[in-house]
Design a protein around this motif. Structure first.
Motif, short mmCIF file in Angstrom:
data_model
loop_
_atom_site.label_atom_id
_atom_site.label_comp_id
_atom_site.label_asym_id
_atom_site.label_seq_id
_atom_site.Cartn_x
_atom_site.Cartn_y
_atom_site.Cartn_z
N ALA A 215 0.72 -1.26 -0.01
CA ALA A 215 -0.20 -0.06 0.04
C ALA A 215 0.78 1.29 -0.05
CB ALA A 215 -0.94 -0.19 1.24
N GLY A 216 1.99 1.32 -0.04
CA GLY A 216 2.85 2.30 -0.04
C GLY A 216 3.89 2.45 1.34
N ALA A 217 3.68 1.70 2.03
CA ALA A 217 4.47 1.87 3.31
C ALA A 217 6.13 1.81 3.05
CB ALA A 217 4.18 1.04 4.48
N ALA A 218 7.21 2.18 3.78
CA ALA A 218 8.42 2.23 3.70
C ALA A 218 8.72 0.77 3.81
CB ALA A 218 8.96 3.14 4.64
N PRO A 219 9.95 0.53 3.42
CA PRO A 219 10.53 -0.93 3.75
C PRO A 219 10.79 -0.97 5.47
CG PRO A 219 11.99 -0.17 1.97
CD PRO A 219 10.86 0.92 2.48
N SER A 220 10.61 -2.22 5.84
CA SER A 220 10.92 -2.63 7.31
C SER A 220 11.41 -3.82 7.81
CB SER A 220 9.39 -2.50 7.87
OG SER A 220 8.59 -3.65 7.54
N ILE A 221 11.91 -3.90 8.84
CA ILE A 221 12.55 -5.32 9.19
C ILE A 221 11.86 -5.60 10.65
CG2 ILE A 221 14.60 -5.92 10.56
CD1 ILE A 221 16.26 -4.19 8.81
N GLU A 239 -2.48 -21.87 8.54
CA GLU A 239 -1.65 -22.99 7.70
C GLU A 239 -0.27 -22.27 7.19
OE1 GLU A 239 -2.10 -26.21 4.18
OE2 GLU A 239 -3.87 -24.98 4.64
N ILE A 240 -0.48 -20.94 6.75
CA ILE A 240 0.77 -20.21 6.29
C ILE A 240 1.67 -20.22 7.58
CG2 ILE A 240 1.44 -17.84 5.91
CD1 ILE A 240 0.25 -17.98 3.65
N ARG A 241 1.20 -19.78 8.61
CA ARG A 241 1.94 -19.66 10.07
C ARG A 241 2.73 -20.80 10.03
NH1 ARG A 241 1.57 -21.24 15.23
NH2 ARG A 241 2.41 -19.82 16.72
N GLU A 242 2.15 -22.08 10.13
CA GLU A 242 2.82 -23.29 10.26
C GLU A 242 3.85 -23.61 9.22
OE1 GLU A 242 2.33 -25.23 13.11
OE2 GLU A 242 1.01 -23.45 13.61
N ILE A 243 3.45 -23.39 8.24
CA ILE A 243 4.45 -23.69 6.91
C ILE A 243 5.65 -22.75 7.11
CG2 ILE A 243 4.73 -23.34 4.38
CD1 ILE A 243 1.95 -24.08 4.00
N SER A 244 5.49 -21.54 7.44
CA SER A 244 6.55 -20.56 7.71
C SER A 244 7.39 -20.99 8.79
CB SER A 244 5.98 -19.09 8.20
OG SER A 244 5.33 -18.60 7.09
N LEU A 245 6.93 -21.40 10.10
CA LEU A 245 7.49 -22.14 10.92
C LEU A 245 8.35 -23.03 10.43
CD1 LEU A 245 5.19 -21.54 14.26
CD2 LEU A 245 7.15 -20.29 13.51
N GLU A 246 7.98 -23.92 9.72
CA GLU A 246 8.61 -25.29 9.55
C GLU A 246 9.89 -24.98 8.45
OE1 GLU A 246 7.68 -29.65 7.50
OE2 GLU A 246 6.04 -28.41 8.21
N LEU A 247 9.68 -24.06 7.71
CA LEU A 247 10.55 -23.46 6.79
C LEU A 247 11.86 -22.72 7.40
CD1 LEU A 247 8.34 -22.08 3.71
CD2 LEU A 247 9.69 -24.20 3.86
N GLY A 248 11.17 -22.33 8.61
CA GLY A 248 12.24 -21.38 9.49
C GLY A 248 12.09 -20.07 9.16
N ALA A 249 11.68 -19.32 10.19
CA ALA A 249 11.50 -17.91 10.18
C ALA A 249 11.65 -17.30 11.38
CB ALA A 249 9.92 -17.56 9.74
N THR A 250 12.72 -16.58 11.64
CA THR A 250 13.20 -15.84 12.81
C THR A 250 13.32 -14.35 12.57
OG1 THR A 250 15.55 -16.59 12.37
CG2 THR A 250 14.10 -17.97 13.54
N SER A 251 13.64 -14.04 11.54
CA SER A 251 13.99 -12.71 11.13
C SER A 251 13.57 -12.29 9.65
CB SER A 251 15.41 -12.36 11.18
OG SER A 251 15.85 -10.90 10.86
N LEU A 252 12.82 -11.20 9.71
CA LEU A 252 11.94 -10.85 8.60
C LEU A 252 12.42 -9.55 7.86
CD1 LEU A 252 10.26 -13.16 9.38
CD2 LEU A 252 8.18 -12.37 8.55
N MET A 253 12.21 -9.37 6.59
CA MET A 253 12.47 -7.97 6.09
C MET A 253 11.53 -7.75 4.83
SD MET A 253 15.95 -6.18 4.80
CE MET A 253 16.40 -7.60 4.09
N PHE A 254 10.68 -6.53 4.64
CA PHE A 254 9.79 -6.60 3.72
C PHE A 254 9.98 -5.31 3.08
CE2 PHE A 254 7.56 -8.53 7.51
CZ PHE A 254 6.91 -9.47 6.82
N VAL A 255 10.00 -5.31 1.37
CA VAL A 255 10.60 -4.19 0.65
C VAL A 255 9.65 -4.33 -0.56
CG1 VAL A 255 12.50 -3.78 -0.86
CG2 VAL A 255 12.94 -4.61 1.46
N PRO A 256 9.29 -3.02 -0.88
CA PRO A 256 8.64 -2.83 -2.25
C PRO A 256 9.20 -3.15 -3.51
CG PRO A 256 8.90 -0.79 -1.13
CD PRO A 256 9.48 -1.74 -0.31
N LEU A 257 8.53 -3.75 -4.52
CA LEU A 257 8.90 -3.44 -5.92
C LEU A 257 8.50 -2.35 -6.66
CD1 LEU A 257 8.90 -7.37 -6.59
CD2 LEU A 257 10.99 -6.10 -5.62
N VAL A 258 9.16 -1.36 -6.70
CA VAL A 258 8.66 -0.02 -7.10
C VAL A 258 9.39 0.14 -8.28
CG1 VAL A 258 8.45 2.47 -6.65
CG2 VAL A 258 8.66 0.82 -4.56
#
Length: 546
Positions: A215-221, A239-258
């Motif tokens: 929606a236009g927010a700045a990149p975040s960690i 289900e996405i929560r369980e899949i993410s934990l099985e794949l391994g998710a301890t640190s996240l970063m979100f960036v737009p493709l602009v």
């Protein structure tokens, strides 16, 4: 050296921030005899922890074997060397270590010890890696205009160098998540990733950072990720929560493709299996990466749209095969590969008022919408000029005049032929007479029902759009029942070797292998069946007398 001097030297080494080690060259496996406080500050290992051990305890799973090999070779050859390699501190955290090793000689020239100077160059190496990754991503994305290929290249470059796994989500024109998600994990995990993509976007909470970035927010960690309790989530989100934990998710970063002030999608980078944690430097790098990737993806999206528009235009301008008495017809248009745009290749076949059949194939110079549009104009002009029953050479001359007068195309090649009954049976012809003119096009292939195929090279004049020195020539031959005529454009035969004569001869040999009873459709399918990733488009028209 006295005790006071030794303490002074140790304090001086510690003040420099550089670690120093001393290893025994006479003992097996080069055990450490001494390390300074700078070594302990850098690695977390005290003197008592390391004495008697080889320095390889600093190495780990991601230490480059080639760097270790260079270090070992220099030691065996008693040479000075300097190598940068990935080491691990006592607490397991990685750091880039620039290790300089020098042999210490006694008075007799024998190597007795090795002194090592080690410098933590993590920030320098990371900066170099960031610049290299940006350059590599830019080069890789600039090398393709295929949207799916661009997305695949991006994920391959990001994982595992920048993240353990990555999710690319594309948005629609209204800025909403689509069902198109591209996921890659350092360990494969294809089944889990497939299910993950099936759950997007319903499994992504609307107030998640992913939606906010779209929606236009700045990149975040999120340096330390804590998943939401399942009680607060929908079934798909659980289900996405369980899949993410099985794949391994301890640190996240979100960036737009602009690109061009529009958010095309998002990139979620995840650490988990490696134990790494995203920091501000990673965010700055990835934000830059998102801008570069967004622009490349937008270029690919625009190209795909234009390519599809041109292809739709081209196909709409090509005629449907008519049902003509005494003739079996087959035709095919094959667009060029995705790296090239559609061109101006075309064919036509139509009944004339005097009972003859008009046959044509042509190629307009260019690979864009303009070439496809010019192709449609030329086909209409040819039909108009041919309708009065004029000889083929006259028809091409009139076409050429119109092409040059109205600037329909810069350059075009074309063959026009009249196939008409020969009631008199002149020269023993019991079928139909074929009369044609050629404006710079490759020669037709005639396959008699008795074989073998031959090239109709009897006449060749300059292309349309090129001033002619005189009237165009014509040639004539007889087609008997069962004979097959093949008209084609150069995309069918051209190879990267560039010997067009050899290419055309290979086509003649392939046509010679066709059995006349199989019909023209089988021939067209045979010739077009193996055409993939073409540098140029192809038009084919096969006519068989019955």
């Amino acid at each position: 050296m006295g005790e006071d001097d030794a303490r002074l030297l140790d304090r001086a080494m510690k003040a420099t921030g550089i670690s120093v080690t001393l290893a025994d060259a006479q003992a097996p496996d080069l055990p450490l005899l001494w390390v300074n406080r700078g070594f302990s500050a850098t690695t977390g290992y005290a003197l008592a922890d390391v004495v008697g051990r080889n320095c390889r305890f600093l190495q780990g799973a991601d230490t480059e074997p080639e760097a270790v090999r260079r270090l070992r070779t220099a030691i065996l050859d008693n040479e000075d060397t300097s190598v940068t390699l990935l080491n691990y501190r006592r607490d397991g955290t990685p750091f880039w270590n620039e290790v300089s090793i020098s042999p210490v000689l006694d008075d007799g020239g024998r190597v007795t010890h090795y002194v090592g100077v080690q410098t933590d160059v993590t920030e320098r190496v990371k900066a170099e890696q960031r610049l290299a990754l940006l350059a590599e991503v830019t080069e890789a994305l600039a090398a393709t205009l295929d949207l799916d290929d661009s997305l695949d290249r991006l994920t391959r470059l990001v994982v595992p160098r920048l993240a353990d796994w990555v999710v690319l989500n594309l948005g629609d024109e209204q800025g909403r998540l689509t069902q198109r998600a591209i996921v890659r994990h350092r360990d494969g995990r294809e089944d889990l990733l497939k299910r993950y993509t099936e759950l997007v976007p319903s499994g992504v909470p609307t107030d998640s950072p992913l939606h906010q970035v779209l929606a236009g927010a700045a990149p975040s960690i999120i340096p330390a990720f804590t998943p939401r309790p399942p009680e607060a989530l929908s079934p798909a989100e659980v289900e996405i929560r369980e899949i993410s934990l099985e794949l391994g998710a301890t640190s996240l970063m979100f960036v737009p493709l602009v690109a061009r002030r529009r958010v095309l999608g998002t990139m979620m980078l995840v650490h988990g299996p490696s134990g790494r944690v995203f920091d501000d430097a990673d965010l700055k790098l990835t934000a830059d990466l998102g801008r570069r990737a967004g622009l490349a993806l937008d270029n690919a999206r625009l190209y795909t749209r234009e390519h599809q528009t041109a292809l739709t235009l081209q196909e709409s301008l090509l005629p449907a095969l008519p049902a003509l008495p005494g003739l079996h017809l087959a035709a095919r248009y094959v667009p060029a590969g995705q790296e090239s745009q559609v061109g101006g290749d075309w064919w036509d076949v139509f009944a004339l008022p005097d009972g003859a059949t008009g046959l044509a194939v042509g190629d307009v110079m260019g690979h864009d919408v303009a070439a496809a549009a010019a192709m449609g104009q030329l086909r209409s002009v040819l039909r108009t000029c041919a309708w009065a029953g004029e000889p083929p050479a006259t028809v091409l001359d009139r076409m050429d005049q119109l092409v040059q007068s109205f600037e329909m195309a810069q350059l075009a090649t074309c063959i026009y032929a009249r196939l008409q009954p020969d009631p008199s049976g002149s020269e023993g012809c019991t079928g139909r007479r074929l009369r044609w003119a050629n404006a710079g096009h490759l020669p037709p292939v005639l396959l008699p029902h008795t074989g073998p195929a031959r090239l109709l090279r009897d006449v060749l004049d300059v292309p349309l759009g090129v001033p002619a020195l005189g009237a165009r020539g014509e040639s004539e031959t007889c087609l008997e029942p069962g004979d097959t005529l093949l008209l084609y454009t150069d995309g069918l035969v051209e190879t990267r070797r560039g010997d067009i004569e050899c290419d055309v001869e290979r086509l003649r040999e392939r046509v010679s292998g066709h059995r006349a009873p199989d019909g023209p459709q089988v021939l067209v399918d045979l010739l077009a069946g193996g055409l993939t990733d073409l540098p140029d488009d192809v038009a084919l028209l096969a006519i068989q007398l019955t």
